[in-house]
Structure formats: C-alpha cells, structure tokens
Design a protein around this motif. Structure first.
Motif, PDB file in Angstrom:
ATOM      1  N   TRP A 194      47.896 -20.520  30.207  1.00  0.00           N
ATOM      2  CA  TRP A 194      48.254 -21.192  31.463  1.00  0.00           C
ATOM      3  C   TRP A 194      49.248 -20.380  32.276  1.00  0.00           C
ATOM      4  CZ3 TRP A 194      49.010 -23.135  26.558  1.00  0.00           C
ATOM      5  CH2 TRP A 194      50.299 -22.985  26.033  1.00  0.00           C
ATOM      6  N   GLU A 195      49.710 -19.274  31.734  1.00  0.00           N
ATOM      7  CA  GLU A 195      50.689 -18.451  32.431  1.00  0.00           C
ATOM      8  C   GLU A 195      49.967 -17.528  33.409  1.00  0.00           C
ATOM      9  OE1 GLU A 195      53.434 -15.267  30.501  1.00  0.00           O
ATOM     10  OE2 GLU A 195      54.410 -17.217  30.270  1.00  0.00           O
ATOM     11  N   PRO A 196      50.394 -17.471  34.664  1.00  0.00           N
ATOM     12  CA  PRO A 196      49.696 -16.612  35.627  1.00  0.00           C
ATOM     13  C   PRO A 196      49.851 -15.142  35.284  1.00  0.00           C
ATOM     14  CG  PRO A 196      51.700 -17.483  36.591  1.00  0.00           C
ATOM     15  CD  PRO A 196      51.515 -18.187  35.282  1.00  0.00           C
ATOM     16  N   SER A 223      43.117 -20.893  33.744  1.00  0.00           N
ATOM     17  CA  SER A 223      43.871 -21.995  34.335  1.00  0.00           C
ATOM     18  C   SER A 223      43.388 -22.225  35.757  1.00  0.00           C
ATOM     19  CB  SER A 223      45.373 -21.686  34.352  1.00  0.00           C
ATOM     20  OG  SER A 223      45.641 -20.625  35.258  1.00  0.00           O
ATOM     21  N   ALA A 224      43.648 -23.416  36.256  1.00  0.00           N
ATOM     22  CA  ALA A 224      43.243 -23.742  37.627  1.00  0.00           C
ATOM     23  C   ALA A 224      43.916 -22.815  38.625  1.00  0.00           C
ATOM     24  CB  ALA A 224      43.585 -25.204  37.929  1.00  0.00           C
ATOM     25  N   LYS A 242      38.354 -21.688  32.400  1.00  0.00           N
ATOM     26  CA  LYS A 242      38.949 -22.816  31.693  1.00  0.00           C
ATOM     27  C   LYS A 242      40.141 -23.381  32.458  1.00  0.00           C
ATOM     28  CE  LYS A 242      36.262 -22.329  28.028  1.00  0.00           C
ATOM     29  NZ  LYS A 242      35.409 -21.209  28.425  1.00  0.00           N
ATOM     30  N   PHE A 243      40.515 -24.618  32.096  1.00  0.00           N
ATOM     31  CA  PHE A 243      41.592 -25.337  32.784  1.00  0.00           C
ATOM     32  C   PHE A 243      42.725 -25.641  31.797  1.00  0.00           C
ATOM     33  CE2 PHE A 243      37.860 -26.004  35.345  1.00  0.00           C
ATOM     34  CZ  PHE A 243      38.319 -26.000  36.655  1.00  0.00           C
ATOM     35  N   GLY A 252      44.104 -30.575  32.537  1.00  0.00           N
ATOM     36  CA  GLY A 252      44.210 -29.440  33.447  1.00  0.00           C
ATOM     37  C   GLY A 252      43.088 -29.326  34.454  1.00  0.00           C
ATOM     38  N   PHE A 253      41.988 -30.062  34.261  1.00  0.00           N
ATOM     39  CA  PHE A 253      40.853 -29.910  35.179  1.00  0.00           C
ATOM     40  C   PHE A 253      41.265 -30.249  36.606  1.00  0.00           C
ATOM     41  CE2 PHE A 253      37.105 -31.336  37.486  1.00  0.00           C
ATOM     42  CZ  PHE A 253      36.255 -30.264  37.282  1.00  0.00           C
TER      43      PHE A 253
END
Length: 404
Positions: A194-196, A223-224, A242-243, A252-253
């Motif tokens: 989830w980390e950019p 991640s979104a 993936k989310f 996370g979606f």
C-alpha cells in the motif's frame, strides 16, 4: 526428447478456433512454412495446390487454437517459496530455460518476464529464441523501482525522474521488449504494497521514454492510489491491479478507480495465481504467508470480479516464479478468472489475442492467421465451452515446431 523442427507442415484440424471470438469451430487445413502460418483453408479436403511430400499432422479429433500467453512471469525465480538471491549467472540462466520449457509444456508459447537481474534475463531471452522446446521470451530487464523499493535487489533502483529515464533507455538499448515500473511496494521487506512508489511525474518519465523507444510500459500497482497515479501518467497496462491497504481487511477497493480504468481503456493483468498457490502449498511450506493470504485472496477475487463488472479489460498473467507459483500455472489462472466473473471466451481472449496486443505483438502471436507465428495447442474440448480443457492438452507447437 527434443522438439521436432520441420521446414514445412500440413495440419488437419477437426475443429479450428482461430481466436476467442471466431464462429463455432469447424474443420480446416493449416499450412506452416518457416515457422509461420502460410495459409488456412476451411474444410476437410486437403488443398490440391499445396506442395507434395509435406509431413501431415492429423489433429482431426481435436480443437486447435492459438498458443497461450503468460504476460507476467519471473524466469529467474523458482516458484517454490525459496530464494535465488545467491545464485550465480549460469545457475539463473539454466533455471530460466527450465522454467520456460515448463511453461511451453503447459501450452504457453510466449511469456513476458517482468523483472530479474538484467544480465540473466537478457541471456535467457537470447537462448530461448533458438530453443523451440522453450516458450518464446519477452523481457524487461530489472523492474525500475524507488531506492530500496520493491524488487530493488534486481538492480533497477532510480532516485528521480531523470534516473527513471536513464534506466528505461538503458534497458531498451540492451534489448528489453517492454519497460517494467513499480508504482507501489510489494512483497519486498520494507516496501509494503500500500506504500506508494514513484510520483506521477516519475511514472510519466517511464511511460514517455518507453513510448519514444517503441516499447510498452507495464506498471506494478497494488493499491488504489498507485493505480490512480499510473493512469494519470498515461499508463496503459497495469500489473496485479490490487487494492491493498494497511489493515488488509478488503476495504481498499475504490469504485472510482475501477471506473477510471474502464474509461481510459487500461488493461489489467490480475495474477490471481499467487494467492491460490500460496494456499495450495502445504502449511509447513507456505509458513506465515498462509495466514496473510487466507485473508487476502478472497478479497482479491472479489475485487477482480468488481473490476470485470466495471468493464475493465483483462489479460492473463500468473506471476510464475514468485512465492509458490509454478510455470505451468496459466490454466489455473484462467480458471480463476472464469470463476470470478469473466466469460470463457473473454478469458481465452485474455490469454491469446488481447495479451498479444498488450505486449505489442499484434500481427505476430495470439491468433491463428496467415503471417502469424505458427504457435498452436490442441485440446479435447472447445475452451469457450469448458475452460478446463486448457489443462488437457493433446499437442503444443511453437513456431511450427511440435513438442513430442
């Protein structure tokens, strides 16, 4: 036994499915010359104008369709949960060739290696080009990632947009068929999914450089937010899609991101096999990852179904080599896609023509048509009726060379 190379070949097909959307399969003759389909003639009668003395392959009891494409593999990884970090160059190349041979036996005539040590993957590409017993191999070199980002050990770290451009140009000059970029973290310690990763500007630098050199860009997004940044940067192919979020609870979606992907025509390669094969491994082998994927995998399947429902286009890819995913996993991947919202025809297109188009191979692979590489597989049943038929192969050929 080695694959058998023939300069010319006549193939009688009981039921030909030239692509996923062609009409109901019927009998046909295929003429193969110099590794390509030279002519395709419907019907049961051998064309009288064809050369005498051609060897004939009788597949009159089979359904014949294009060879499959796995758009996401890692040939320098083992796919059994163990690491190759200490392997030498010769070991990595030998492993890659064995993995490409395993893929071909599963009907996968083309694979796209999405990142490994550049020297090794370029050597594997060169070696498989002359080995009809291995899947045709496209490569990216190392994934371009932030400093100490996901997969940094492969040698693709970039600190800024200028470094991104330099690496993309270097890999393209060395023979990369596409450029792979990490827009988020992943399975690497210290770089959670989830980390950019890169900023929109840095992602655009990769996309524009790849495009200027005639290469597609494939961007890893878990991640979104990473998908939103990738689309803003002009990305057309997203890996994983993936989310993930920090709580890993399936919240996370993002429906707006799904709509954005569909609106912009972005293609997603979902790699559903990773979770499936972690959970299929013996618990003592899967280790701590099993508990994580028991929570994560159902959410991934549900989010995939939502993306399909939103109209997002999919292409096939397994992430073979990563964690516990083997190189013959594509039929399982396609079954997961069909069970999670796609029609069998759409799944077959995702594994043939659509995958070829996303890799820049339109006109070369993914269809049975004159001028295309003579890649084909034979099954006992039309996969449009029964997708599991792809796990029951009766023949596999790459470039007109038949596996024994």
């Amino acid at each position: 036994m080695a694959a058998v190379a023939l300069s010319g070949l006549a193939v009688f097909v009981g039921r030909l499915r030239a692509d996923a959307w062609s009409p109901a399969p019927g009998p046909a003759w295929l003429l193969v010359e110099d590794g390509r389909f030279a002519e395709i003639v419907p019907g049961r009668t051998r064309p009288p104008h064809w050369p005498d003395g051609l060897p004939v392959l009788d597949l009159g009891r089979s359904v014949v369709l294009p060879g499959l494409v796995d758009s996401h593999v890692h040939l320098t990884e083992r796919g059994d949960g163990t690491s190759t970090a200490e392997y030498g160059m010769a070991e990595l190349v030998d492993l890659g060739l064995r993995n490409a041979a395993t893929a071909l036996r599963a009907g996968v005539t083309t694979v796209a290696d999405c990142g490994g040590p550049p020297e090794a993957v370029f050597a594997i590409k060169e070696a498989t080009a002359g080995r009809p017993g291995c899947a045709r191999t496209l490569v990216a070199g190392a994934p371009i990632t932030v400093v100490r980002g996901h997969c940094w050990r492969f040698g693709g770290e970039a600190a800024d947009a200028s470094a991104v451009r330099e690496l993309a140009a270097r890999f393209a000059a060395a023979g990369a068929d596409f450029i792979k970029v990490m827009a988020s973290g992943g399975g690497t310690a210290g770089a959670p999914p989830w980390e950019p990763g890169f900023s929109e500007e840095e992602l655009r630098a990769a996309v524009e450089t790849a495009g200027s050199l005639g290469r597609p860009a494939k961007v890893h997004c878990l991640s979104a937010e990473s998908m939103r940044a990738a689309v803003a940067a002009g990305v057309r192919v997203i890996e994983h899609g993936k989310f993930r979020n920090a709580v890993e609870d399936g919240t996370g979606f993002d429906a707006d991101v799904a709509a954005l992907l569909a609106e912009r025509g972005v293609v997603v390669c979902p790699t559903l096999s990773v979770g499936h094969h972690v959970l299929a491994a013996p618990p003592e082998v899967a280790g701590e990852a099993r508990e994580l994927w028991l929570r994560r995998h159902p959410h991934d399947l549900g989010d995939f179904a939502k993306l399909v429902g939103a109209g997002v286009r999919m292409v096939s890819g397994t992430d073979a080599g990563w964690r516990h995913t083997p190189f013959d996993a594509l039929p399982v991947e396609l079954g997961l896609m069909a069970a999670s919202g796609m029609t069998n025809a759409a799944v077959l297109a995702a594994a043939t023509s659509d995958a070829a188009d996303a890799l820049g191979l339109a006109g070369r692979v993914g269809r049975i048509a004159p001028g295309h590489q003579a890649d084909f597989i034979a099954t006992d049943t039309d996969p449009v009726d029964d997708i599991t038929a792809l796990g029951r192969l009766q023949a596999v050929a790459r470039d007109g060379v038949l596996l024994p």
